[in-house]
Design an enzyme around this catalytic site. Structure first.
Site, PDB file in Angstrom:
ATOM      1  N   GLU A 236      15.072  12.023  64.172  1.00 23.20           N
ATOM      2  CA  GLU A 236      15.723  11.192  64.827  1.00 23.20           C
ATOM      3  C   GLU A 236      14.641  10.676  66.399  1.00 23.20           C
ATOM      4  O   GLU A 236      14.646  10.848  67.314  1.00 23.20           O
ATOM      5  CB  GLU A 236      16.304  10.539  64.815  1.00 23.20           C
ATOM      6  CG  GLU A 236      16.949  10.469  64.013  1.00 23.20           C
ATOM      7  CD  GLU A 236      19.217  10.489  62.967  1.00 23.20           C
ATOM      8  OE1 GLU A 236      19.300   9.644  62.612  1.00 23.20           O
ATOM      9  OE2 GLU A 236      19.682  10.331  64.638  1.00 23.20           O
TER      10      GLU A 236
ATOM     11  N   GLU B  42      18.365  12.527  56.307  1.00 23.72           N
ATOM     12  CA  GLU B  42      19.515  12.557  56.012  1.00 23.72           C
ATOM     13  C   GLU B  42      20.319  10.962  56.004  1.00 23.72           C
ATOM     14  O   GLU B  42      19.837   9.851  55.653  1.00 23.72           O
ATOM     15  CB  GLU B  42      19.965  12.248  57.434  1.00 23.72           C
ATOM     16  CG  GLU B  42      19.605  13.635  58.578  1.00 23.72           C
ATOM     17  CD  GLU B  42      19.988  13.200  60.157  1.00 23.72           C
ATOM     18  OE1 GLU B  42      20.355  12.512  60.007  1.00 23.72           O
ATOM     19  OE2 GLU B  42      19.029  14.071  60.774  1.00 23.72           O
TER      20      GLU B  42
END
Length: 365
Positions: free
Chosen positions: A180, A298
């Site tokens: 991320e 995710e």
């Protein structure tokens, strides 16, 4: 520092040798080979289970629908999952939920998952603990390093972990370089701030790519940012890394509808239907715009909203399948087995009785 690195490598090699010796009974038919061919495409449906080792170590017990004790990985496989994602910290603490995930622990779990016939993704955080849009703290051992040294750190750490996996008989199908990272990684040297510093982030990402390909050129390298429904965010980020010649194969996305707020001052919304069409559109745009594959690496829904989470997972899988030419590679739930009483994490998909949430039935199709 060199002495410490040498010591670490010797310890890791010793652990790997032990793992290899303990796993020689695995049959070839129990494993899935690297990279299924496009002519035999199989959607990746899986879970990040990086807490699993510690859950077991602390005595957490998993049960099937009939109340029989069962291996957590086996339960996920029976729910239709074929992929396991594992995060790697550099020198983590022993904290139950915020530490562990060391290279040696990652190798051990990867061997176990591979021997169960699962496909493998490795997620490099390049930190001693969580790396995400708000936190990209350098490992303590790298804290005083120059940018030139950090480049070598990224290459060496990536290469060493993947080499250890290879020696243990595991070649991952995918490797994430950073976790991320819309704001960069390894702050401050790799931080994106005021839309600046893309060249240094690009250099660090390419070092991870080069280390991965040095182990096996067929491993697909993933670059991962959050808010997969936000096309503007993705175009901004991936336009910039394209302009800075970053090498990668797959665009990774997080998608957590529960955390997405749509109006200032309004409580975060849980209704995924507000953004699911945007997720699908964004994936298709990424494939068209950059000629890359895409993957939801995710995803998660609130643990008490069972039907909502199941419906969300069903529609996310449909959205990935809708990407043309099998360029949508798969969907990975983040820590579904991380039951709330153990982890404190509310977006798991497990019941308090130790059984999988019915929400995970979405993966059985």
């Amino acid at each position: 520092m060199k002495t410490a690195i040498t010591k670490f490598r010797l310890i890791l090699m010793s652990i790997i040798t032990s793992l290899i010796n303990s796993c020689t009974s695995a049959q070839p038919s129990e494993t899935i080979g690297l990279l299924e061919t496009s002519s035999n495409f199989t959607l990746s449906k899986g879970a990040d289970v990086s807490w699993l080792t510690q859950m077991e170590a602390t005595g957490y017990t998993f049960y099937d629908a009939d109340g029989s004790k069962k291996d957590g990985l086996q339960l996920l496989k029976e729910m239709g999952m074929n992929t396991i994602r594992l995060r790697v910290f550099v020198n983590p603490s022993n904290d139950k939920t915020n530490g562990h995930c060391s290279p040696a622990e990652t190798v051990a779990m990867a061997v176990r998952a591979k021997n169960m016939g699962m496909r493998i993704m490795i997620d490099f955080h390049y930190s001693d603990t969580w790396a995400d849009p708000a936190h990209q703290t350098k490992p303590t051992a790298w804290a005083s390093h120059t940018f030139e040294e950090l480049k070598n750190d990224v290459f060496t750490h990536t290469y060493d972990v993947l080499k250890a996996l290879k020696l243990a008989g595991v070649t991952p199908e995918w490797v994430q370089v950073g976790n991320e990272i819309p704001n960069g990684m390894l702050w401050p040297e790799g931080k994106i701030e005021n839309n600046q510093n893309w060249n240094q982030l690009a250099t660090l990402l390419n070092k991870g790519y080069e280390a991965t390909k040095a182990i096996n050129s067929s491993i697909k390298v993933v670059v991962h940012i959050d808010q997969g429904n936000d096309n503007g965010r993705f175009r901004w980020f991936f336009d910039n890394i394209k302009n800075n010649n970053v090498k990668y194969d797959v665009i990774g996305m997080s998608y957590y509808p529960y955390w997405l707020g749509y109006e200032a001052g309004k409580e975060n919304l849980k209704d995924y239907t507000v953004t699911i069409a945007n997720l699908e559109q964004n994936m298709k745009d990424m494939v068209s715009r950059y000629n890359k594959e895409v993957m939801v690496v995710e995803v998660g829904g609130y643990y008490t909203l069972v039907q909502n989470t199941k419906d969300m997972l069903t529609d996310v899988i449909k959205a990935v399948k809708a990407v043309p030419n099998n360029k949508g590679l798969g969907v990975i739930y983040w820590e579904p087995q991380g039951e709330k009483s153990w982890s404190g994490y509310p977006l798991n998909a497990w019941q308090s009785n130790g059984k999988p949430s019915p929400a995970l039935n979405a993966f059985k199709d």
